[in-house]
Design a protein around this motif. Structure first.
Motif, mmCIF file in Angstrom:
data_model
loop_
_atom_site.group_PDB
_atom_site.id
_atom_site.type_symbol
_atom_site.label_atom_id
_atom_site.label_comp_id
_atom_site.label_asym_id
_atom_site.label_seq_id
_atom_site.Cartn_x
_atom_site.Cartn_y
_atom_site.Cartn_z
ATOM 1 N N ARG A 4 49.857 40.369 36.486
ATOM 2 C CA ARG A 4 49.480 39.157 37.219
ATOM 3 C C ARG A 4 50.343 39.044 38.480
ATOM 4 O O ARG A 4 51.569 39.186 38.417
ATOM 5 N N PHE A 27 41.715 38.438 39.497
ATOM 6 C CA PHE A 27 42.645 39.083 38.571
ATOM 7 C C PHE A 27 41.948 39.424 37.251
ATOM 8 O O PHE A 27 42.135 40.509 36.692
ATOM 9 N N THR A 42 41.762 43.097 35.581
ATOM 10 C CA THR A 42 42.314 43.467 34.275
ATOM 11 C C THR A 42 41.287 44.183 33.413
ATOM 12 O O THR A 42 41.604 44.646 32.324
ATOM 13 N N GLU A 55 40.156 46.268 43.180
ATOM 14 C CA GLU A 55 40.223 44.997 43.905
ATOM 15 C C GLU A 55 39.057 44.816 44.871
ATOM 16 O O GLU A 55 38.430 43.761 44.930
#
Lengths: 250, 453
Positions: free
Chosen positions: A50, B405, B409, B414
């Protein structure tokens, strides 16, 4: 498989993890318990990459590779999966297309051919059945309008599809009623193998009745202060956390 | 007079000279009078500056400094020009075809070169389905006489006035009573010029009662790079129980400046739906979309999506005039802004005193992808009836980092994740596109632009 050594990390100058050590081997299930604010969810965030978390000291390796150097997507491609405490709703992104994209990006990273539409569909059906995930939800927008339980079940469905080495379940039991808890646990138990490992972060012992851990760790003030087997969880349920904190100090 | 500065520019001199020529072109005294009236209005107003409230955020004056030719006389194409046009059209269609595979039922095609119909490159529907004429042949048509110059508002609109004074020829499209066009008409406007030009395209579209038509408009030009200023006016009359789905796909290139006014009147039980998609390329885009709901019980939909980049300025002004009871209008505009681009959204809804039981909704959402991008959004509602449902909302935000995000994950890179998010954001608008192949094409255009962002 996973090796965490002296991990120090925090958010905006505030140190949350203060020298955490943990070794996870294939086939193992580790439960991490602890009081609020101990750093349980921060550990999940740091492992998955994160952005706002900063690691100041220590190392994390997955099968010898430095995890901390990788982008979140590369960690996922190497086999780390985080089941979110609060899965995100993304209107307009269909659940199934999202999973297909994810699976094929992971396959491409590993040098495998992307799955054809037909293969993907077959795999998706198989896994839906395995983790008892409603086919109607598969075609909806990602988590949009899902109940709390449906979102958690979707996390387990994704886990089943992506077949990670290391799964981190961040308070997956929170907000689940007993039926949903059983279904989620059954799914996880079916996915356990001698090749993968699980880290289960939870407040409550009850999840561990269904997913029986090999190790139970107590996290307090950014460190693991006690490790035991499943009986430690029962003891915590009975006595709370205070006695461990005192034990750790003395 | 406010014209003082502009009067001294070479552009103004050529405008005056051009007017002398243009005024001789119209056959009837009425049309000549209209041109004169329009020219007088333009002379009084001059080009709009940012002191004009309607142009507060959009300064067109810097875009007028080029040494524009005011005319590309539509004459027969030389074989060389024809070859060039054919290649441009073929390339453009190929891009479209990529997304049409498998689900293509096809579309009719109307190619115009600098406003003139090119029959050879067109595939036109039978006239019973849709009549397509140059103005020169349409000027005596009853529907032309009834509508031309009567829909677009001249008052206080210098650019409409300029177009009305100077237009060369135009495109008259009429859907006969009860006709249902079986495939969409793809209108390809080709602009060819040897140097900087300032052109005044003009369309009149009449959808007669009970008729139903889908039109997709695209504009292409060569890559010569010189400035092209397009000042377009489209008048639309949608008859009783008629349906018109109007798609405007605005791609373009650097050096292009595109200002247009699309003004429509609607009759009872009609549906006019406008879908305006603006993509990176054109330096300046200003869309003025104005609807006059001239009868009760009808519906209008205005969907807009803009993806802007570089130093692009994309301005959408809408006006919906609810004049009678039981009207419904629905506006959804969404913007994704990259780089140093700017966007403006100004949506006016007028609910007149008699327009009880009106439902009027307006929503404008924007995502800024760069700290240097900016949006000015301004909803304006003026309601004079007391039993209505009206709402408006505007948001300006950044991409949801938590969602980004979450996708990462799961192993999604991106860039790819951003694309998915942009497509998801645009989805509310793209899903409204009724032609699947067109929708796929638009999604691909968006993805391609985001990949290079």
């Amino acid at each position: 498989m996973l090796s965490i050594k002296n991990l120090h990390a925090g958010v905006e100058e505030k140190e949350i993890l203060k020298g955490l050590n943990l070794e996870v081997k294939p086939g193992e299930v580790h439960a991490i318990m602890g009081p609020n604010g101990a750093g349980k969810s921060s550990l999940a965030s740091v492992l998955s990459g994160r952005p706002n978390y900063e690691v100041t000291q220590g190392s994390v390796t997955l099968d010898g590779k430095d995890l901390l150097d990788m982008s979140p997507e590369d960690r996922a491609r190497e086999g780390v999966f985080l089941a979110f405490q609060y899965p995100i709703e993304i209107p307009g992104v269909s659940n199934i297309n999202f999973l297909k994209t994810a699976l094929n990006e992971i396959r491409t990273y590993k040098g495998l051919e992307p799955l054809s539409a037909k293969e993907f569909l077959a795999l998706s059906k198989e896994k839906q059945k395995l983790v008892e995930f409603d086919a109607k939800l598969v075609n909806r927008s990602l988590n949009e309008g899902f109940s709390g339980g449906e979102k958690k079940r979707n996390e387990i469905f994704q886990l089943a599809m992506l077949e990670p080495k290391l799964s981190i379940l961040d308070e997956t039991d929170s907000g689940l009623d007993i039926d949903a808890l059983r279904i989620v646990s059954r799914g996880v138990n079916k996915l356990r193998s001698d090749k993968n490992a699980f880290i289960i972060i939870t407040h409550y012992q009850r999840l561990l009745d269904y997913i029986v851990p090999d190790f139970v760790h107590v996290l307090s003030d950014g460190k693991i202060v006690k490790t035991g087997d499943k009986n430690l969880a029962l003891e915590l349920e009975e006595k709370g956390y205070d006695w461990i904190r005192e034990e750790a100090i003395h | 007079m406010i014209m003082i500065n502009q009067l001294e520019t070479p552009l103004y001199e050529s405008i005056a000279a051009k007017f002398e020529i243009a005024s001789l072109q119209s056959s009837s005294e009425a049309l000549q009078a209209l041109r004169r009236e329009a020219f007088n209005i333009f002379k009084t107003l001059g080009f709009p500056s940012i002191r004009n409230e309607e142009w507060k955020y959009t300064n067109i004056l810097p875009f007028l400094k080029e040494d524009y030719e005011l005319d590309v006389i539509p004459q027969e194409l030389t074989p060389e020009e024809f070859g060039k046009t054919a290649a441009l059209v073929a390339h453009h269609l190929e891009e479209l075809q990529q997304s049409l595979k498998g689900e293509q039922k096809g579309a009719y095609r109307l190619v115009t070169v600098n406003g003139k119909i090119n029959a050879e490159l067109s595939v036109l529907p039978a006239p019973e389905l849709l009549r397509i004429l140059p103005f020169a042949q349409a000027e005596q048509e009853p529907a032309f006489l009834a509508n031309f110059g009567k829909i677009a508002t001249l008052k206080d609109n210098a650019l409409v006035a300029l177009n009305t004074a100077l237009y060369n020829d135009g495109l008259y499209i009429e859907a006969p009573k009860g006709s249902v066009l079986d495939k969409p008409l793809h209108l390809v406007n080709v602009l060819l010029a040897g140097g900087p030009v300032f052109v005044q395209p003009r369309h009149l579209v009449v959808i007669q009662p009970n008729a139903s038509v889908e039109i997709i408009e695209t504009t292409i030009s060569d890559d010569a790079g010189h400035a092209l200023f397009v000042n377009g006016v489209t008048e639309i009359a949608v008859g009783e129980n008629a349906h018109f789905h109007h798609y405007d796909i605005q791609t373009g290139r650097k050096g292009m400046r595109f200002v247009q006014r699309v003004e429509a009147t609607q009759q009872k039980h009609s549906n006019y739906s406008n879908y305006t998609f603006t993509l990176p390329g054109t330096d300046l885009v200003r869309n003025n979309l104005v609807l006059h709901l001239n009868a009760p019980e009808l519906e209008s939909h205005l969907y807009g999506l803009y993806l802007s980049a570089d130093r692009q300025l994309v301005d959408n002004h809408t006006e919906v005039h609810h004049k009678y009871p039981h009207g419904e209008s629905n506006q959804l505009y969404k913007g994704v802004l990259l780089d140093q681009s700017k966007a403006v959204f100004n949506g006016k809804i007028y609910v007149y005193q008699d327009a009880q039981k009106t439902n009027a909704f307006q929503q404008s959402n924007n995502i800024l992808f760069s700290e240097k991008a900016s949006v000015n959004a301004k909803p304006q509602l003026e309601i004079f009836a007391d039993d209505v449902k009206c709402s408006h909302g505007t948001t300006i935000g950044q991409i949801n980092k938590d969602a980004l995000f979450y996708l990462q994950t799961r192993g999604i890179g991106e860039q790819r994740a951003r694309n998915m998010m942009v497509n998801a954001f645009a989805f509310d608008v793209t899903e409204k596109v009724k032609i699947p192949a067109l929708r796929t094409y638009l999604e691909k255009l968006i993805a391609a632009k985001m990949d290079n962002a």
